[in-house]
Design a protein around this motif. Structure first.
Motif, PDB file in Angstrom:
ATOM      1  N   GLN A   1       0.864  -1.184   0.000  1.00 57.63           N
ATOM      2  CA  GLN A   1       0.000   0.000   0.000  1.00 57.63           C
ATOM      3  C   GLN A   1       0.891   1.220   0.000  1.00 57.63           C
ATOM      4  O   GLN A   1       1.650   1.456   0.928  1.00 57.63           O
ATOM      5  CB  GLN A   1      -0.908   0.011   1.236  1.00 57.63           C
TER       6      GLN A   1
ATOM      7  N   ALA B   1      -2.588   5.768  -0.667  1.00 52.01           N
ATOM      8  CA  ALA B   1      -3.487   4.791  -1.282  1.00 52.01           C
ATOM      9  C   ALA B   1      -4.372   4.147  -0.217  1.00 52.01           C
ATOM     10  O   ALA B   1      -4.036   4.129   0.963  1.00 52.01           O
ATOM     11  CB  ALA B   1      -2.691   3.718  -2.012  1.00 52.01           C
ATOM     12  N   THR B   2      -5.495   3.613  -0.652  1.00 51.54           N
ATOM     13  CA  THR B   2      -6.399   2.923   0.259  1.00 51.54           C
ATOM     14  C   THR B   2      -5.798   1.587   0.654  1.00 51.54           C
ATOM     15  O   THR B   2      -5.297   0.845  -0.194  1.00 51.54           O
ATOM     16  CB  THR B   2      -7.763   2.690  -0.425  1.00 51.54           C
ATOM     17  N   LEU B   3      -5.859   1.287   1.940  1.00 54.38           N
ATOM     18  CA  LEU B   3      -5.366   0.011   2.438  1.00 54.38           C
ATOM     19  C   LEU B   3      -6.175  -1.115   1.811  1.00 54.38           C
ATOM     20  O   LEU B   3      -7.405  -1.072   1.819  1.00 54.38           O
ATOM     21  CB  LEU B   3      -5.472  -0.034   3.965  1.00 54.38           C
TER      22      LEU B   3
END
Length: 158
Positions: free
Chosen positions: A21, A25-27
């Motif tokens: 990640q 950014a989105t996990l």
């Protein structure tokens, strides 16, 4: 809290290191990832942190809450990878980066826990007593994985 800038990245490392990640950014929802690799690439993983968040390991004029949560058995291999990793962790602690090490469960790997305590002591032994960073080591409890986060908060609040 409101207005607090939080940056994070997730790096999987073992024999090699890779970003799972990126910062911002989105996990991806990863909870547990088995790692059957050797754990030689800690230094490479720390380099990736710096690549994802430039300046993360810099000495700051004003204190900042920075934390590495490191899931590892601390079996870092032989020199030079072990020596390089220990030096990089020492440099991070000297720069004020806090470290939480999460080891394999005590019941399953008591030897790893003892080794981890010994390696963490080795790392801290090379630090001056006025080092700004804090460190902690806890065994992972697969029945209650959320116990990691209160310990992370405790390390940051010391």
């Amino acid at each position: 809290g409101r207005g607090v800038q939080v940056e994070s990245c997730l790096i999987h490392w073992g024999s090699t290191a890779s970003v799972i990640q990126s910062n911002g950014a989105t996990l991806p929802g990863i909870r547990e990832v088995p790692c059957r690799d050797y754990t030689y690439a800690m230094a490479d993983a720390l380099d990736l942190v710096e690549q994802e968040m430039p300046g993360f390991f810099d000495v700051k004029d004003e204190p900042e809450n920075r934390l590495i949560v490191n899931f590892t058995d601390w079996e870092l291999g032989h020199a030079p990878s072990r020596v390089t990793a220990i030096r990089k962790v020492q440099e991070a602690l000297l720069a004020g980066v806090n470290l939480l090490s999460v080891t394999p469960p005590v019941g399953a790997a008591m030897g790893y826990y003892r080794e981890s305590v010994s390696d963490l002591t080795l790392i801290e032994h090379g630090l001056p007593s006025e080092a700004a960073a804090r460190s902690s080591l806890i065994p992972y409890d697969h029945r209650n994985p959320d116990l990691v986060w209160p310990e992370a908060a405790r390390v940051l609040s010391k």
